[in-house]
Write a protein that holds these residues in place. Structure first.
Motif, short mmCIF file in Angstrom:
data_model
loop_
_atom_site.label_atom_id
_atom_site.label_comp_id
_atom_site.label_asym_id
_atom_site.label_seq_id
_atom_site.Cartn_x
_atom_site.Cartn_y
_atom_site.Cartn_z
N ILE A 172 8.87 -29.84 -77.81
CA ILE A 172 7.88 -29.97 -76.74
C ILE A 172 8.15 -28.99 -75.61
O ILE A 172 7.24 -28.58 -74.89
N GLN A 173 9.41 -28.58 -75.47
CA GLN A 173 9.79 -27.67 -74.39
C GLN A 173 9.25 -26.26 -74.59
O GLN A 173 9.36 -25.43 -73.69
N CYS A 174 8.66 -25.99 -75.74
CA CYS A 174 8.13 -24.65 -76.02
C CYS A 174 6.73 -24.44 -75.47
O CYS A 174 6.10 -23.42 -75.74
N SER A 175 6.20 -25.40 -74.72
CA SER A 175 4.89 -25.25 -74.08
C SER A 175 4.92 -25.93 -72.71
O SER A 175 5.09 -27.15 -72.63
N GLY A 176 4.78 -25.13 -71.67
CA GLY A 176 4.74 -25.71 -70.34
C GLY A 176 3.56 -26.63 -70.15
O GLY A 176 3.64 -27.63 -69.42
N LYS A 177 2.45 -26.32 -70.80
CA LYS A 177 1.26 -27.18 -70.70
C LYS A 177 1.56 -28.58 -71.23
O LYS A 177 1.21 -29.59 -70.61
N LEU A 178 2.20 -28.64 -72.40
CA LEU A 178 2.47 -29.93 -73.02
C LEU A 178 3.49 -30.73 -72.21
O LEU A 178 3.35 -31.94 -72.05
N VAL A 179 4.50 -30.06 -71.71
CA VAL A 179 5.49 -30.73 -70.86
C VAL A 179 4.80 -31.34 -69.65
O VAL A 179 5.06 -32.49 -69.27
N LEU A 180 3.89 -30.57 -69.04
CA LEU A 180 3.19 -31.05 -67.85
C LEU A 180 2.26 -32.21 -68.19
O LEU A 180 2.16 -33.19 -67.43
N LEU A 181 1.59 -32.14 -69.34
CA LEU A 181 0.70 -33.22 -69.74
C LEU A 181 1.46 -34.53 -69.90
O LEU A 181 1.05 -35.57 -69.36
N PHE A 182 2.58 -34.51 -70.60
CA PHE A 182 3.34 -35.74 -70.81
C PHE A 182 3.99 -36.22 -69.52
O PHE A 182 4.16 -37.42 -69.32
N SER A 183 4.33 -35.29 -68.65
CA SER A 183 4.89 -35.69 -67.36
C SER A 183 3.84 -36.39 -66.49
O SER A 183 4.13 -37.39 -65.83
N PHE A 209 3.02 -34.97 -81.16
CA PHE A 209 4.11 -35.19 -80.20
C PHE A 209 4.06 -36.58 -79.57
O PHE A 209 5.08 -37.11 -79.15
N LEU A 210 2.86 -37.18 -79.51
CA LEU A 210 2.79 -38.58 -79.07
C LEU A 210 3.56 -39.48 -80.03
O LEU A 210 4.15 -40.49 -79.62
N ASP A 214 10.60 -39.72 -78.32
CA ASP A 214 11.30 -41.00 -78.15
C ASP A 214 10.83 -41.70 -76.88
O ASP A 214 10.69 -41.10 -75.82
N GLY A 215 10.62 -43.02 -77.01
CA GLY A 215 10.29 -43.83 -75.86
C GLY A 215 8.81 -43.87 -75.52
O GLY A 215 8.40 -44.66 -74.67
N MET A 216 7.97 -43.04 -76.16
CA MET A 216 6.55 -43.03 -75.82
C MET A 216 5.81 -44.18 -76.51
O MET A 216 5.09 -44.94 -75.89
N ALA A 251 -4.86 -48.81 -72.71
CA ALA A 251 -5.50 -47.57 -73.18
C ALA A 251 -5.60 -46.60 -72.01
O ALA A 251 -6.44 -46.76 -71.13
N ARG A 252 -4.74 -45.56 -72.02
CA ARG A 252 -4.66 -44.66 -70.87
C ARG A 252 -4.97 -43.21 -71.20
O ARG A 252 -4.99 -42.36 -70.31
N LEU A 253 -5.24 -42.92 -72.46
CA LEU A 253 -5.46 -41.53 -72.84
C LEU A 253 -6.60 -41.44 -73.84
O LEU A 253 -6.69 -42.22 -74.78
#
Length: 487
Positions: A172-183, A209-210, A214-216, A251-253
């Motif tokens: 997941i760390q290979c995309s700043g967009k994805l990191v920001l989305l999950f954050s 990735f969802l 872990d933990g999601m 349901a949040r997404l």
């Protein structure tokens, strides 16, 4: 001059265009904050992007001519490939198999792109996740590997040069967009989010990735919904109702394909999105926050610049707003530029936004966000820069002069075939006879009239041509052979 012409065009269209935009609802809706965030590409994304640009034939052509290649289908092939890199490297290696159920919409999207290319259309929306720096030595080492020949680059172009880095593609760390989305998903625990994409591959990537993080523990149909071309009408309605239910906090997404859900659905249950008008509409009760995540220095940024430029023109002409020009013409054609994907200059100073979630992201993930601005700031109406009454009067006077000239030119051009049939000397002879009615012979005046005619044409003066035209019309076919009788 641009302001004057925009004013004239606005007034000419005033009686034809009935303009009502979302500003009429502002008093009835909560506040809206629209942010454009420039996300830095990760080292792997930069290496992939540079490699593709270097070995794409279309990019080579554009580097030489500094314009888009005439072959639009090639451009859209590059466009989709580069957007995959900007989304996440996982999308590059997991390009949809044409035998999967999702293939129908994937093919529809590709055909839509190619048809749009033929019609000169642009993609006005840069999606949060679209289908879309490393050390200098690392980049150079990638370039030195075996490379494909410079023909149309294949879909598996990444396999040879990046075979030693396959494990990175699933991080997941290979995309700043994805990191920001999950954050944002983690921090905005009391809000619901909409994520739109033009690509099913990107939606597949988010779902992947969802499931693996872990933990999601995100469950489809419970914690999140997905709407694309394969979702039937009954499920569409059911998903929207469940998502908009204020009592359903689980349901949040909502993941939505732009082609399938870009129009005709009401999702006021969400207040954090990238497609503003699906959520910011009557029925919305929360402040709305819109995020446009754009890969810094990439083709996404060029698309966004074109969108802003077109919106600015629209507002100047239709609404008579005074909008600053933010981008130069040459910047809008640099689709294949890689000058800014790994900037070396100092990062711009960041102002704390009104959105507390975004402020948290800037604090925790500031290394991913190069800069940001509000989208509306680029379309701000500078009322003080409008035309004065004197400038308006001058604009109309110049418009009347230009229109008169154009009418005269059109008049002459319309009857040009008739002038060619008649001898010019005969027309000049008739004019000389009208100017000197008491002279028995007017031959001596012809050279002077001919010189005057050439001088007027050189100065874009249509007076004598108009006179000759009137003579031609009044005499008709009698002009031919009239030289002897009037001389």
């Amino acid at each position: 001059m641009m302001k004057a012409r925009s004013h004239i065009l606005h007034k000419l269209l005033d009686g034809c265009v009935q303009r009502l935009d979302t500003t009429v609802l502002d008093k009835m809706l909560p506040t809206k904050h629209e942010y454009v965030l420039y996300i830095q590409l990760t080292p792997l994304q930069i290496d992939l992007y540079r490699y593709y640009i270097k070995y794409s034939v279309n990019a080579t052509k554009c580097a030489i001519t500094n314009i888009m290649s005439p072959n639009s289908s090639e451009f859209f092939h590059d466009f989709r490939s580069l957007l995959r890199i900007c989304a996440h490297p996982w999308v590059v290696i997991n390009k949809s198999d044409k035998t999967t159920p999702d293939s129908e919409e994937s093919e529809d999207e590709e055909s839509f792109c190619e048809k749009s290319a033929g019609k000169g259309k642009d993609f006005g929306l840069v999606n949060l996740i679209s289908d879309n720096s490393s050390e200098e030595s690392a980049s150079e080492s990638v370039m030195e590997t075996d490379t494909p020949t410079k023909t149309h680059i294949n879909d598996d172009w990444w396999k040879v040069p990046f075979s030693q880095r396959i494990e990175e593609f699933d991080s997941i760390q290979c995309s700043g967009k994805l990191v920001l989305l999950f954050s944002i998903l983690e921090d905005a625990c009391n809000d619901k989010l909409l994520v739109f994409s033009q690509s099913l591959e990107s939606l597949n990537m988010i779902e992947h990735f969802l499931a693996v993080i872990d933990g999601m523990n995100w469950k489809p149909g419970v914690d999140y919904f997905r709407l694309d071309g394969n979702t039937n009408i009954e499920k569409r309605k059911l998903y929207c109702e469940r998502f908009n239910d204020t009592k359903n906090s689980q349901a949040r997404l909502f993941l939505i394909s732009t082609m399938a859900g870009g129009l005709g659905i009401n999702l006021t249950g969400a207040n954090r999105t990238q497609c503003v008008f699906r959520a910011y509409r009557l029925g919305q009760e929360k402040p709305c926050f819109i995020y446009r995540l754009i890969a810094l220095g990439s083709i996404e940024e060029q698309v966004y610049k074109r969108q802003v430029t077109k919106l600015s023109i629209s507002k100047r002409v239709i609404d008579e707003h005074q909008i600053d020009r933010h981008y130069k013409q040459h910047e809008l054609s640099e689709y294949y530029s890689i000058d800014r994907i790994s900037p070396q200059d100092k990062r711009p100073e960041v102002i704390i936004p009104e959105d507390p979630i975004l402020a948290t992201q800037l604090q925790n993930n500031g290394h991913l966000i190069y800069s940001y601005h509000t989208h509306d700031s680029l379309l701000e109406n500078k009322v003080d820069e409008g035309l004065t009454q004197h400038e308006i009067d001058s604009a109309w006077n110049q418009y009347q002069i230009d229109m008169t000239k154009n009418e005269q030119k059109d008049r002459i051009l319309k009857y040009r075939p008739f002038f060619e049939k008649a001898e010019l000397v005969n027309l000049l002879t008739l004019k000389a006879k009208q100017d000197h009615p008491h002279q028995e012979s007017v031959l001596e005046y012809i050279p002077a009239l001919l010189r005057e005619l050439h001088e007027q044409r050189a100065n874009d003066d249509m007076r004598m041509l108009n006179e000759l035209y009137d003579i031609y019309v009044s005499h008709g076919k009698k002009v031919e052979g009239s030289f002897d009788s009037h001389a």
